[in-house]
Enzyme design. Sequence first.
Site, PDB file in Angstrom:
ATOM      1  N   GLY A 279    -103.489  96.409 -90.399  1.00 21.60           N
ATOM      2  CA  GLY A 279    -104.250  97.570 -90.829  1.00 21.60           C
ATOM      3  C   GLY A 279    -103.465  98.854 -90.840  1.00 21.60           C
ATOM      4  O   GLY A 279    -104.037  99.942 -90.669  1.00 21.60           O
TER       5      GLY A 279
ATOM      6  N   HIS B 159     -97.526  97.583 -96.708  1.00 21.54           N
ATOM      7  CA  HIS B 159     -98.774  97.832 -95.990  1.00 21.54           C
ATOM      8  C   HIS B 159     -99.316  96.493 -95.506  1.00 21.54           C
ATOM      9  O   HIS B 159     -99.606  95.600 -96.304  1.00 21.54           O
ATOM     10  CB  HIS B 159     -99.810  98.525 -96.888  1.00 21.54           C
ATOM     11  CG  HIS B 159    -101.102  98.815 -96.176  1.00 21.54           C
ATOM     12  ND1 HIS B 159    -101.317  99.981 -95.478  1.00 21.54           N
ATOM     13  CD2 HIS B 159    -102.238  98.082 -96.049  1.00 21.54           C
ATOM     14  CE1 HIS B 159    -102.527  99.959 -94.951  1.00 21.54           C
ATOM     15  NE2 HIS B 159    -103.114  98.812 -95.283  1.00 21.54           N
ATOM     16  N   CYS B 160     -99.447  96.341 -94.195  1.00 20.47           N
ATOM     17  CA  CYS B 160     -99.897  95.090 -93.604  1.00 20.47           C
ATOM     18  C   CYS B 160    -101.417  95.124 -93.464  1.00 20.47           C
ATOM     19  O   CYS B 160    -101.967  95.870 -92.641  1.00 20.47           O
ATOM     20  CB  CYS B 160     -99.237  94.879 -92.242  1.00 20.47           C
ATOM     21  SG  CYS B 160     -99.669  93.298 -91.478  1.00 20.47           S
ATOM     22  N   ASN B 161    -102.104  94.310 -94.276  1.00 15.33           N
ATOM     23  CA  ASN B 161    -103.560  94.263 -94.206  1.00 15.33           C
ATOM     24  C   ASN B 161    -104.049  93.586 -92.934  1.00 15.33           C
ATOM     25  O   ASN B 161    -105.162  93.868 -92.470  1.00 15.33           O
ATOM     26  CB  ASN B 161    -104.109  93.515 -95.423  1.00 15.33           C
ATOM     27  CG  ASN B 161    -103.897  94.292 -96.710  1.00 15.33           C
ATOM     28  OD1 ASN B 161    -104.087  95.498 -96.751  1.00 15.33           O
ATOM     29  ND2 ASN B 161    -103.486  93.619 -97.766  1.00 15.33           N
TER      30      ASN B 161
END
Length: 248
Positions: free
Chosen positions: A106, A101-103
């Site tokens: 998003g 999950h790429c913060n």
Amino acid sequence: MIYMKIQYVELVLSLLSIYLLIATYCTDPGIMPKIFYKHEDDVEKLQIPQSTKKKETQHIIVRLETHTIRLKFCPTCKIYRPSRLSHCGFCNNCVLRFDHHCNWIGTCIGRRNVRSFYFFLLVLNTQLIFEIVKLSIQQSTICIYCIVLIVALALVTVLTFALFCYHTFLICKNQTTNEHLKHTWTLESGNPYDKGSISKNICNVLLSHIPNRLVYLNKRLFSQHTLKAKEDKEQQQVELTKVNSSTD
């Protein structure tokens, strides 16, 4: 003339990076549809009491080439997760070929948007290196502001380039970030998804056909509680109509 060509290159790289960023964010990463229930009785029937042998019913053993893989049951989505599918705690969804999950973007990186994510890193690194070289050549005099800007760009470039090299390494091995960090394929037989050569692994990840999306936006916007509340409201309206008709 040379200055105009440099501006055109900057414009093309900027537009391309913005396009790939938007494509990565807006593309469904490969979300598996959840199972919703129409009545509370259905939920109660499928819930496993804590007193029972829960571990025996929480996975299914399957054979994949030389590997024996457990298909784990996802209590949130109410499905048995296929191989390479994991549940994301941020998005609260099971994603096909879940990478991470790429913060910063998003969204999750999965089977359907890993290609645009990788090329976004490639274009972004090219743009940063191009800017550093341009600033270094154009500045004939020493300027503190320019030196600080070049150093800041260099630090960002080192981080993004390290991320790009890491994902290149994973693609060459046909492995995801989730599998690499969890040491999923530690058996002697190795990764069953490894095609045997770097070129075949690259083609499999970056050039293969992208599967159709399994969940559409209008279905993803409603959670189980939202659907339950909507059904309860409709039931109350039906009962209220019956009461009014009997009173009349």
